[in-house]
Design a protein around this motif. Sequence first.
Motif, PDB file in Angstrom:
ATOM      1  N   VAL A  25       0.839  -1.199   0.000  1.00  0.00           N
ATOM      2  CA  VAL A  25       0.000   0.000   0.000  1.00  0.00           C
ATOM      3  C   VAL A  25       0.873   1.248   0.000  1.00  0.00           C
ATOM      4  O   VAL A  25       0.622   2.210  -0.726  1.00  0.00           O
ATOM      5  N   ALA A  26       1.927   1.244   0.800  1.00  0.00           N
ATOM      6  CA  ALA A  26       2.830   2.404   0.858  1.00  0.00           C
ATOM      7  C   ALA A  26       3.547   2.608  -0.465  1.00  0.00           C
ATOM      8  O   ALA A  26       3.785   3.747  -0.884  1.00  0.00           O
ATOM      9  N   ALA A  54       2.341   1.782  -3.394  1.00  0.00           N
ATOM     10  CA  ALA A  54       1.360   2.204  -4.400  1.00  0.00           C
ATOM     11  C   ALA A  54       0.936   3.654  -4.209  1.00  0.00           C
ATOM     12  O   ALA A  54       0.667   4.360  -5.173  1.00  0.00           O
ATOM     13  N   TYR A  55       0.885   4.117  -2.954  1.00  0.00           N
ATOM     14  CA  TYR A  55       0.443   5.481  -2.651  1.00  0.00           C
ATOM     15  C   TYR A  55       1.469   6.176  -1.759  1.00  0.00           C
ATOM     16  O   TYR A  55       1.234   6.407  -0.585  1.00  0.00           O
ATOM     17  N   PRO A  56       2.620   6.555  -2.290  1.00  0.00           N
ATOM     18  CA  PRO A  56       3.648   7.163  -1.431  1.00  0.00           C
ATOM     19  C   PRO A  56       3.235   8.524  -0.888  1.00  0.00           C
ATOM     20  O   PRO A  56       3.610   8.873   0.229  1.00  0.00           O
ATOM     21  N   GLU A  57       2.467   9.290  -1.648  1.00  0.00           N
ATOM     22  CA  GLU A  57       2.071  10.619  -1.173  1.00  0.00           C
ATOM     23  C   GLU A  57       1.060  10.533  -0.034  1.00  0.00           C
ATOM     24  O   GLU A  57       0.990  11.423   0.810  1.00  0.00           O
ATOM     25  N   ARG A  58       0.290   9.496   0.024  1.00  0.00           N
ATOM     26  CA  ARG A  58      -0.710   9.353   1.087  1.00  0.00           C
ATOM     27  C   ARG A  58      -0.147   8.684   2.319  1.00  0.00           C
ATOM     28  O   ARG A  58      -0.701   8.808   3.407  1.00  0.00           O
ATOM     29  N   THR A  59       0.912   7.938   2.161  1.00  0.00           N
ATOM     30  CA  THR A  59       1.467   7.175   3.290  1.00  0.00           C
ATOM     31  C   THR A  59       2.813   7.710   3.717  1.00  0.00           C
ATOM     32  O   THR A  59       3.599   6.990   4.320  1.00  0.00           O
TER      33      THR A  59
END
Length: 110
Positions: A97-98, A100-105
């Motif tokens: 998950v991190a 796939a979505y580095p800006e959110r995590t």
Amino acid sequence: MDSVLHAPGRFGPRTLLITTAAVALTGWAIHAVALHKRLAATRRDPLTGLLRRDAYTTRARRLLACHEDTAVVMVTGDPLKLMRLFGITAQTAMRYVAAAYPERTARLPR
């Protein structure tokens, strides 16, 4: 002498036959439409309106069989499903998950 009176009327036997058939066919058509709506509703989730799993996989397999350049994505809201399907740990799932979505995590510990 004939005991039945044959008075000329506005409607002949052909008109009555057509009317009887039209009433029966109209009732059948209304029933078919109502049944089709009920069957279509069982293929969708009542909360989201999206296709349920069996209808989704059937449609996805049909699309993949017809079109070779089609990709089918299945999104789930259950994070444990990823672990059950692929046998991975929660830490590995969080890494996926991190990644796939580095800006959110960005604030999560890695």
